[in-house]
Design a protein around this motif. Structure first.
Motif, PDB file in Angstrom:
ATOM      1  N   PRO A  31      -8.839   1.475  -0.658  1.00 57.58           N
ATOM      2  CA  PRO A  31      -7.963   1.560  -1.835  1.00 57.58           C
ATOM      3  C   PRO A  31      -8.703   1.109  -3.080  1.00 57.58           C
ATOM      4  N   PRO A  32      -8.255   1.556  -4.226  1.00 59.41           N
ATOM      5  CA  PRO A  32      -8.903   1.124  -5.466  1.00 59.41           C
ATOM      6  C   PRO A  32      -8.706  -0.370  -5.675  1.00 59.41           C
ATOM      7  N   PRO A  33      -9.579  -0.986  -6.455  1.00 60.03           N
ATOM      8  CA  PRO A  33      -9.405  -2.420  -6.730  1.00 60.03           C
ATOM      9  C   PRO A  33      -8.067  -2.675  -7.407  1.00 60.03           C
ATOM     10  N   PRO A  34      -7.485  -3.872  -7.209  1.00 60.98           N
ATOM     11  CA  PRO A  34      -6.157  -4.174  -7.766  1.00 60.98           C
ATOM     12  C   PRO A  34      -6.021  -3.922  -9.256  1.00 60.98           C
ATOM     13  N   SER A  35      -7.073  -4.096 -10.022  1.00 62.90           N
ATOM     14  CA  SER A  35      -6.960  -3.935 -11.472  1.00 62.90           C
ATOM     15  C   SER A  35      -6.683  -2.486 -11.869  1.00 62.90           C
ATOM     16  N   THR A  36      -6.938  -1.519 -10.961  1.00 60.67           N
ATOM     17  CA  THR A  36      -6.701  -0.131 -11.309  1.00 60.67           C
ATOM     18  C   THR A  36      -5.383   0.393 -10.751  1.00 60.67           C
ATOM     19  N   LEU A  37      -4.682  -0.424  -9.972  1.00 59.03           N
ATOM     20  CA  LEU A  37      -3.403   0.000  -9.417  1.00 59.03           C
ATOM     21  C   LEU A  37      -2.304  -0.149 -10.460  1.00 59.03           C
ATOM     22  N   PRO A  38      -1.321   0.751 -10.473  1.00 56.59           N
ATOM     23  CA  PRO A  38      -0.225   0.601 -11.438  1.00 56.59           C
ATOM     24  C   PRO A  38       0.623  -0.616 -11.081  1.00 56.59           C
ATOM     25  N   LEU A  39       1.170  -1.262 -12.102  1.00 56.59           N
ATOM     26  CA  LEU A  39       2.038  -2.412 -11.890  1.00 56.59           C
ATOM     27  C   LEU A  39       3.398  -1.925 -11.425  1.00 56.59           C
ATOM     28  N   ILE A  40       3.757  -2.232 -10.189  1.00 58.20           N
ATOM     29  CA  ILE A  40       5.046  -1.836  -9.643  1.00 58.20           C
ATOM     30  C   ILE A  40       5.727  -3.095  -9.126  1.00 58.20           C
ATOM     31  N   ILE A  41       6.799  -3.469  -9.769  1.00 55.36           N
ATOM     32  CA  ILE A  41       7.560  -4.642  -9.349  1.00 55.36           C
ATOM     33  C   ILE A  41       8.913  -4.137  -8.884  1.00 55.36           C
ATOM     34  N   GLU A  42       9.104  -4.065  -7.594  1.00 55.78           N
ATOM     35  CA  GLU A  42      10.361  -3.576  -7.067  1.00 55.78           C
ATOM     36  C   GLU A  42      11.240  -4.696  -6.531  1.00 55.78           C
ATOM     37  N   GLU A  43      10.640  -5.786  -6.069  1.00 51.30           N
ATOM     38  CA  GLU A  43      11.411  -6.862  -5.469  1.00 51.30           C
ATOM     39  C   GLU A  43      10.916  -8.210  -5.973  1.00 51.30           C
ATOM     40  N   PHE A  44      11.847  -9.130  -6.137  1.00 53.35           N
ATOM     41  CA  PHE A  44      11.519 -10.486  -6.550  1.00 53.35           C
ATOM     42  C   PHE A  44      12.702 -11.374  -6.209  1.00 53.35           C
ATOM     43  N   PHE A  45      12.524 -12.675  -6.329  1.00 56.48           N
ATOM     44  CA  PHE A  45      13.641 -13.581  -6.086  1.00 56.48           C
ATOM     45  C   PHE A  45      13.617 -14.712  -7.089  1.00 56.48           C
ATOM     46  N   ILE A  46      14.779 -15.348  -7.231  1.00 56.91           N
ATOM     47  CA  ILE A  46      14.875 -16.558  -8.026  1.00 56.91           C
ATOM     48  C   ILE A  46      15.480 -17.636  -7.136  1.00 56.91           C
ATOM     49  N   VAL A  47      15.151 -18.870  -7.434  1.00 57.47           N
ATOM     50  CA  VAL A  47      15.718 -20.014  -6.734  1.00 57.47           C
ATOM     51  C   VAL A  47      16.646 -20.709  -7.725  1.00 57.47           C
ATOM     52  N   VAL A  48      17.857 -21.003  -7.288  1.00 57.41           N
ATOM     53  CA  VAL A  48      18.849 -21.605  -8.180  1.00 57.41           C
ATOM     54  C   VAL A  48      18.679 -23.123  -8.147  1.00 57.41           C
ATOM     55  N   TYR A  49      17.979 -23.649  -9.172  1.00 56.06           N
ATOM     56  CA  TYR A  49      17.722 -25.079  -9.298  1.00 56.06           C
ATOM     57  C   TYR A  49      18.709 -25.774 -10.221  1.00 56.06           C
TER      58      TYR A  49
END
Length: 165
Positions: A31-49
């Protein structure tokens, strides 16, 4: 008799001048190096502090992903709570931070978001986020709703999802 066991084949090293991919055409199967991959943010989480009912900051990386298409609102859908979409206004602070604001409180109450919860978001596109809530024991909260109404504009009739028996 000499041992003929070999290490599993290695790609592209010492094979008649072939490229890294071992195809001989100079192309690579890596695969290409990470710097050439498109930024795809599909999932994330937050913690309720802090207070679970006040506006919630989403990860800066997700806000960066939406750069140039900053929505005024998003639509939250609980993963197990039917087709209902909850309208939540979004604030941007001018420093790259994105917050869930008006409407978040109703969603949080209806889905039991409390101190210590992990809230998982999956971006579905078209400003829709599917949400899963995990409690302080790291176990997922499962819900269903008998409310087939997808009209999310009424804040007066917040109905909590009901935990299945």
């Amino acid at each position: 008799m000499a041992s003929t066991s070999r290490t599993p084949t290695r790609r592209g090293r010492g094979r008649g001048g072939r490229g890294r991919g071992g195809r001989g055409d100079g192309s690579s199967s890596l695969p290409p190096p990470p710097s050439t991959l498109p930024l795809i943010i599909e999932e994330f989480f937050i913690v309720v502090y802090e207070d679970p009912l006040v506006k919630k900051a989403l990860p800066k990386k997700f806000a960066d992903y939406l750069d140039g298409q900053e929505p005024a609102k998003v639509y939250l859908r609980a993963a197990d709570c039917g087709p209902r979409l909850w309208t939540v206004e979004v604030l941007f602070d001018g420093q790259g931070r994105m917050y869930l604001d008006k409407g978040w409180e109703n969603f949080a109450i209806a889905h039991g978001v409390d101190f210590g919860c992990f809230v998982h978001f999956k971006y579905e596109g078209d400003d829709v986020l599917t949400v899963k809530v995990f409690d302080g024991t790291m176990c997922r909260k499962y819900y269903y709703s008998d409310d087939d109404d997808t009209d999310d504009e009424s804040d007066d009739d917040v109905k909590p999802c009901i935990h299945p028996l």
